[in-house]
Write a protein that holds these residues in place. Sequence first.
Motif, PDB file in Angstrom:
ATOM      1  N   PHE A  53       0.827  -1.237  -0.103  1.00  0.00           N
ATOM      2  CA  PHE A  53      -0.128   0.028  -0.089  1.00  0.00           C
ATOM      3  C   PHE A  53       0.781   1.219  -0.128  1.00  0.00           C
ATOM      4  N   ARG A  54       0.762   2.171  -0.945  1.00  0.00           N
ATOM      5  CA  ARG A  54       1.414   3.258  -0.914  1.00  0.00           C
ATOM      6  C   ARG A  54       0.719   4.661  -0.735  1.00  0.00           C
ATOM      7  N   ASN A  55       1.269   5.638  -0.523  1.00  0.00           N
ATOM      8  CA  ASN A  55       0.605   7.204  -0.409  1.00  0.00           C
ATOM      9  C   ASN A  55      -0.450   6.963   0.383  1.00  0.00           C
ATOM     10  N   LEU A  56      -0.459   6.630   1.504  1.00  0.00           N
ATOM     11  CA  LEU A  56      -1.793   6.566   2.453  1.00  0.00           C
ATOM     12  C   LEU A  56      -1.752   8.019   2.995  1.00  0.00           C
ATOM     13  N   GLN A  57      -3.157   8.274   2.912  1.00  0.00           N
ATOM     14  CA  GLN A  57      -3.614   9.862   3.402  1.00  0.00           C
ATOM     15  C   GLN A  57      -4.829   9.515   4.155  1.00  0.00           C
TER      16      GLN A  57
END
Length: 463
Positions: A409-413
């Motif tokens: 999972f990437r770019n978690l916001q």
Amino acid sequence: MEFLGRASSWRKPRNKIFGYRTGQYQCTQKQTDFAEDTTQGNFSNMASSWCKISPIIPIFVFLLLVSSLVCPVQSSEHSEERAANQTFRPEEELQKLKLIRSRLRKINKPAVKTIQSPDGDFIDCVVSHLQPAFDHPLLKGKKPLYPPDRPKGHNQMGVVEENFQLWSMSGESCPEGTIPVRRTTEQDMLRASSVRRFGRKPRKYVRRDSSSDGHEHAVGYVSGEQYYGAKASINVWAPRVANQYEFSLSQMWVISGSFGDDLNTIEAGWQVSPELYGDNYPRFFTYWTSDAYQATGCYNLLCSGFVQTNTKIAIGAAISPTSSYEGGQFDISLLVWKDPKHGNWWLEFGSGVLVGYWPSFLFTHLQDHASMVQFGGEVVNSRPDGFHTSTQMGSGHLAGEGFGKASYFRNLQVVDWDNSLVPLSNLRVLADHPSCYDIQGGINNVWGNYFYYGGPGRNVECP
């Protein structure tokens, strides 16, 4: 949604990391039933032999006697097994069939056009205001809402036309004013462990302090604040699922309430579920509940609830292409956020494509805000034969293998009170059984907050 190459081709930042160790990759397999062939001789030639060679007759008589004694026993055993496993009760079967057909009439709406997918699915183009959501008493006679503004800080590069589902690769599409809906079949419902609960998750399966209910997780999560949405990019794999009643998924959870009977969740991601779909393709899915999976909510459009507005995405349809071990990495972007004006929870999938929304009246706690957001993987471990399942999570490899091998999972916001996307500040990670499925996370300038996660399930350290 992007297709990523090796590390040198990473692009698009966002937030979070986690990973470590080595696992074993196995491709998806289909089970096949085999039938033994019985060789039959030529009876006319045999009769001729008996006439010409009379001394052999006693031998044949002996063999026939032996076979007559053995064959009936085998046949009897097999028929007893079938009787034990398939006890036929006409009244029960009739009632079950009536229930299935009644449910199918509610789920499957009249189609303006039908498209057949290469994977065997039928995609019905249904008039948007006749979709299952509008069976709900509070939506009857209404039409889908117009989309709200995206959260501030959302990098929308413009809506990009993408073919990321098998059914759309033929070039066919649904007419304006309709939405694509994956048709539910009688076979889908007959596969279900419970016809009455078809399309729903098991009751009260959500636990984060234990996996005693057979569900195991490797998740990153934030809590302790008020959340109004979340965003992440997830790479898509086709993990091996050991049997029909297990699944493997990767998703976001937007959660409010306790983990008791009042739990509210909104969920979206990809899953492999042979029971629900009849195959091992990874499929885009949604879910919701307002009472801890007891009586409310369902997958996709299998009950009144989620309102689809998109004319090109079929929820529940297979995603293609998928990531490959030491090869190209294909990921999808998901954004869930609460419209400040109307209070509905909207879903975006891919490059700026709105899928639809969950009306706020479906929920109790989520009518206001979420108290927790989770990202990660989940599998069902039914412990076949008394051992841990070999169902894979993510790529089937442990987090330490990193990019191109492990799932991520990437770019978690998260979305804050001001309808702004902000980086996570206090990400925590949890793996129920780290020797089976694990998780490791981090942060950098390219991916923001990210984590690696997953694993093979049963192995020497996970008996």
